[in-house]
Write an enzyme that holds these catalytic residues in place. Structure first.
Site, mmCIF file in Angstrom:
data_model
loop_
_atom_site.group_PDB
_atom_site.id
_atom_site.type_symbol
_atom_site.label_atom_id
_atom_site.label_comp_id
_atom_site.label_asym_id
_atom_site.label_seq_id
_atom_site.Cartn_x
_atom_site.Cartn_y
_atom_site.Cartn_z
ATOM 1 C CE LYS A 1 -3.636 -2.259 2.644
ATOM 2 N NZ LYS A 1 -3.997 -2.657 3.790
ATOM 3 C CD GLN B 1 -3.543 -4.577 6.962
ATOM 4 O OE1 GLN B 1 -3.599 -3.658 6.335
ATOM 5 N NE2 GLN B 1 -4.111 -5.811 6.474
ATOM 6 C CG ASP C 1 -9.596 0.117 5.725
ATOM 7 O OD1 ASP C 1 -9.367 -0.384 4.627
ATOM 8 O OD2 ASP C 1 -8.922 -0.109 6.622
HETATM 9 N N1 GUN Z 1 -7.145 -6.676 6.573
HETATM 10 C C1 GUN Z 1 -7.645 -7.480 5.095
HETATM 11 N N2 GUN Z 1 -8.074 -6.642 4.289
HETATM 12 C C2 GUN Z 1 -8.108 -5.493 4.743
HETATM 13 C C3 GUN Z 1 -8.601 -3.792 4.349
HETATM 14 O O1 GUN Z 1 -9.107 -3.867 3.092
HETATM 15 N N3 GUN Z 1 -8.256 -2.852 5.310
HETATM 16 C C4 GUN Z 1 -7.478 -3.064 6.413
HETATM 17 N N4 GUN Z 1 -7.487 -2.027 7.227
HETATM 18 N N5 GUN Z 1 -7.183 -4.298 6.858
HETATM 19 C C5 GUN Z 1 -7.454 -5.456 6.204
#
Ligand code: GUN
Length: 285
Positions: free
Chosen positions: A50, A94, A117
């Protein structure tokens, strides 16, 4: 029939290129704060990816990497600081978090205008109500883009979503309902799942069951979106048996290279949108 493969990697690359042009025209660089607690190897890789993708577009992205044993209150304090920092446009914590931390509490603590998110109850509620101000979770937003890119108007289509998570299944159900699909959400207690998927124009597999969806689960010409990432003997498999299903589907996403790259592109799009919203609101008042 041999399915057309939906090239999520290429579609995401085109989206990122467009985004890079728009970002280059901004007076400041959008800032994404990624918060990672602990040392889950997959999460570390996801967050680095990311960060690299954000930086390649001309954004600033810092990873706040906290130790596994970080108390919940310390994490909430960091989120409070990021919420109050005018330079920070987007905050992503995350998941999964260590067991001693309440993810619901943490998600709720993120300022809704920085919730890139789209996991918080405010944005989830807006999406549920089909309010265009909603920040939409990146994976379902990417899936919707792939579907409209491949088959166009979704109105009247029957979509069966396998999986009811807050990250994929539930927000995708709202998104597709808002596009006038008839939506069925299946889950681990669903009875006779193949009977449902056989009626579907669109099947989205997001259950984490490697290669579960087979050719005889589908009607001829269905569109199949595979959200699964199952690692077996260091090889990645989706929730769909790709080689079997590609003979019957009209469109199908591969794993890897389907939904995954779209998720990052949409997260960055949300960060760009958050920047615009925050700067327009500053100008207004
Ligand atoms: N863990 C798995 N997918 C995601 C996501 O799209 N965002 C976040 N913050 N954690 C994740």
């Amino acid at each position: 029939m041999t399915a057309t493969i939906i090239d999520g990697k290429l579609i995401a690359e085109n989206l990122r290129n467009l985004l890079a042009e728009k970002i280059a025209a901004l007076p400041n660089k959008p800032y994404l704060a990624v918060v990672l607690v602990g040392n889950d190897p997959a999460s570390i890789i996801y967050d680095r990816n990311k960060q690299k993708a954000a930086q390649a577009l001309g954004m600033v992205c810092d990873i706040y990497h906290l130790p596994e044993e970080t108390p919940e209150e310390d994490l909430l304090e960091l989120i409070g600081r990021l919420n109050n920092d005018r330079n920070v446009n987007g905050i992503l914590v995350q998941m999964p978090l260590p067991k001693h931390i309440s993810s619901a509490k943490v998600i709720e603590a993120i300022a809704h205008e920085k919730d890139v998110d789209g996991f918080g109850p405010y944005n989830a509620g807006l999406l549920h109500e089909n309010d265009p101000r909603a920040m939409i979770a990146a994976t379902p937003k990417g899936i919707l883009y792939l579907l409209e890119h491949s088959i166009g108007d979704l109105s009247g289509k029957h979509a069966v979503i396998i999986g009811r998570s807050n990250i994929v299944g539930r927000p995708l159900a709202s998104l597709l309902l808002n596009r006038h699909c008839t939506v069925t959400v299946a889950h681990s207690k669903t009875v006779d799942l193949p009977k449902l998927t056989q009626q579907a124009d669109i099947v989205v597999a997001a259950c984490g069951c490697s290669q579960m969806v087979k050719k005889d689960w589908l009607k001829e010409g269905a569109t199949v979106i595979d959200v699964g990432i199952n690692r077996i003997d260091n090889k990645l498999f989706g929730d769909v048996d790709f080689d079997d299903v590609k003979e019957k589907a009209a469109f199908i996403t591969p794993v890897p290279g389907g939904v995954g790259p779209m998720t990052i592109a949409m997260l960055l799009d949300n960060t760009y949108q958050a920047y615009l919203n925050q700067n327009n609101n500053l100008k207004k008042g």
